[in-house]
Enzyme design. Structure first.
Site, PDB file in Angstrom:
ATOM      1  CG  ASP A  98      -2.075   0.959   1.103  1.00 62.70           C
ATOM      2  OD1 ASP A  98      -3.224   0.496   1.009  1.00 62.70           O
ATOM      3  OD2 ASP A  98      -1.835   2.185   1.083  1.00 62.70           O
ATOM      4  CG  ASN A 137     -12.241  -0.579   3.701  1.00 60.71           C
ATOM      5  OD1 ASN A 137     -12.620  -1.027   4.769  1.00 60.71           O
ATOM      6  ND2 ASN A 137     -11.059   0.021   3.550  1.00 60.71           N
ATOM      7  N   GLY A 182     -15.772   2.731   3.463  1.00 62.82           N
ATOM      8  CA  GLY A 182     -14.435   3.319   3.374  1.00 62.82           C
ATOM      9  C   GLY A 182     -13.701   2.985   2.092  1.00 62.82           C
ATOM     10  CD  GLN A 183     -14.704  -0.385  -3.042  1.00 63.21           C
ATOM     11  OE1 GLN A 183     -15.867  -0.648  -2.726  1.00 63.21           O
ATOM     12  NE2 GLN A 183     -14.076  -0.977  -4.037  1.00 63.21           N
ATOM     13  CG  HIS A 189      -8.630  -3.044  -2.547  1.00 56.43           C
ATOM     14  ND1 HIS A 189      -9.520  -2.288  -3.272  1.00 56.43           N
ATOM     15  CD2 HIS A 189      -8.451  -2.391  -1.364  1.00 56.43           C
ATOM     16  CE1 HIS A 189      -9.863  -1.216  -2.564  1.00 56.43           C
ATOM     17  NE2 HIS A 189      -9.236  -1.258  -1.395  1.00 56.43           N
ATOM     18  CG  LEU A 190      -9.019  -9.427   0.227  1.00 56.06           C
ATOM     19  CD1 LEU A 190      -8.609 -10.868   0.562  1.00 56.06           C
ATOM     20  CD2 LEU A 190     -10.351  -9.090   0.875  1.00 56.06           C
ATOM     21  CG  HIS A 191      -6.830  -2.718   3.044  1.00 57.09           C
ATOM     22  ND1 HIS A 191      -6.077  -1.575   2.883  1.00 57.09           N
ATOM     23  CD2 HIS A 191      -8.027  -2.474   2.461  1.00 57.09           C
ATOM     24  CE1 HIS A 191      -6.792  -0.677   2.231  1.00 57.09           C
ATOM     25  NE2 HIS A 191      -7.982  -1.196   1.970  1.00 57.09           N
TER      26      HIS A 191
HETATM   27  P1  5GP Z   1      -9.695   1.460   0.133  1.00 56.67           P
HETATM   28  O1  5GP Z   1      -9.853   2.751   0.903  1.00 56.67           O
HETATM   29  O2  5GP Z   1     -10.346   1.563  -1.228  1.00 56.67           O
HETATM   30  O3  5GP Z   1     -10.109   0.236   0.884  1.00 56.67           O
HETATM   31  O4  5GP Z   1      -8.135   1.277  -0.064  1.00 56.67           O
HETATM   32  C1  5GP Z   1      -7.428   1.810  -1.124  1.00 56.67           C
HETATM   33  C2  5GP Z   1      -5.974   1.745  -0.746  1.00 56.67           C
HETATM   34  O5  5GP Z   1      -5.211   1.913  -1.912  1.00 56.67           O
HETATM   35  C3  5GP Z   1      -5.531   2.838   0.238  1.00 56.67           C
HETATM   36  O6  5GP Z   1      -5.000   2.231   1.409  1.00 56.67           O
HETATM   37  C4  5GP Z   1      -4.473   3.620  -0.542  1.00 56.67           C
HETATM   38  O7  5GP Z   1      -3.385   4.003   0.275  1.00 56.67           O
HETATM   39  C5  5GP Z   1      -4.060   2.637  -1.614  1.00 56.67           C
HETATM   40  N1  5GP Z   1      -3.661   3.245  -2.873  1.00 56.67           N
HETATM   41  C6  5GP Z   1      -4.330   4.190  -3.579  1.00 56.67           C
HETATM   42  N2  5GP Z   1      -3.676   4.476  -4.708  1.00 56.67           N
HETATM   43  C7  5GP Z   1      -2.576   3.688  -4.729  1.00 56.67           C
HETATM   44  C8  5GP Z   1      -1.508   3.517  -5.661  1.00 56.67           C
HETATM   45  O8  5GP Z   1      -1.439   4.162  -6.714  1.00 56.67           O
HETATM   46  N3  5GP Z   1      -0.557   2.611  -5.349  1.00 56.67           N
HETATM   47  C9  5GP Z   1      -0.602   1.877  -4.198  1.00 56.67           C
HETATM   48  N4  5GP Z   1       0.389   1.021  -3.979  1.00 56.67           N
HETATM   49  N5  5GP Z   1      -1.596   1.996  -3.297  1.00 56.67           N
HETATM   50  C10 5GP Z   1      -2.571   2.899  -3.568  1.00 56.67           C
END
Ligand code: 5GP
Ligand code: ZN
Length: 115
Positions: free
Chosen positions: A33, A88, A94-95, A101-103
């Site tokens: 991330d 999310n 929070g998406q 995607h999974l964190h």
């Molecule tokens: P969400 O909030 O949709 O669950 O998570 C999206 C995640 O993607 C966030 O933790 C953010 O830091 C990460 N992210 C967004 N853009 C990029 C990118 O261009 N490269 C990488 N490696 N992570 C990203």
């Protein structure tokens, strides 16, 4: 939701945007991330575009995604002490990136409840 053509995670999967890739196999990709929230913070995606969990019609893909996250936790050394997998979905969830995607978060104790 983002069409695949303008999707940042599709571009990462295609190598059009740089990312620190940790593992790629079997239609799945794990990468770091950009804004890590824990010592280990990886994102795990299917390389084929799916906007969100609401749009994930294929249970096989979901199972593979979860197993891939489990394997990456083991391979990065966070599995024994413990880790958290987060998915999310849509704005209230929070998406912010609309490619499924999974964190995978680990390397420190996690707290509950989440914010
Ligand atoms: P969400 O909030 O949709 O669950 O998570 C999206 C995640 O993607 C966030 O933790 C953010 O830091 C990460 N992210 C967004 N853009 C990029 C990118 O261009 N490269 C990488 N490696 N992570 C990203
Ligand atoms: Zn995408």
């Amino acid at each position: 939701m983002s069409p695949a053509g303008s999707c940042v995670f599709c571009k990462i999967a295609a190598g059009e945007i740089p990312a620190t890739v940790v593992k790629r196999a079997d239609g799945m990709l794990a990468f770091k991330d950009l804004s890590p929230q824990a010592p280990t913070h990886l994102l795990v995606i299917p390389t084929t575009h799916v906007s969100s969990l609401n749009d994930a019609k294929d249970a096989g893909t979901l199972g593979k995604l979860l197993a891939f996250a489990r394997d990456i936790a083991q391979e990065t050394g966070i599995a024994t002490k413990g880790y958290r997998v987060v998915l999310n979905t849509n704005p209230d969830g929070g998406q912010t990136v609309f490619h499924l995607h999974l964190h995978v978060l680990g390397g420190r104790p996690m707290h509950w409840p989440p914010g």
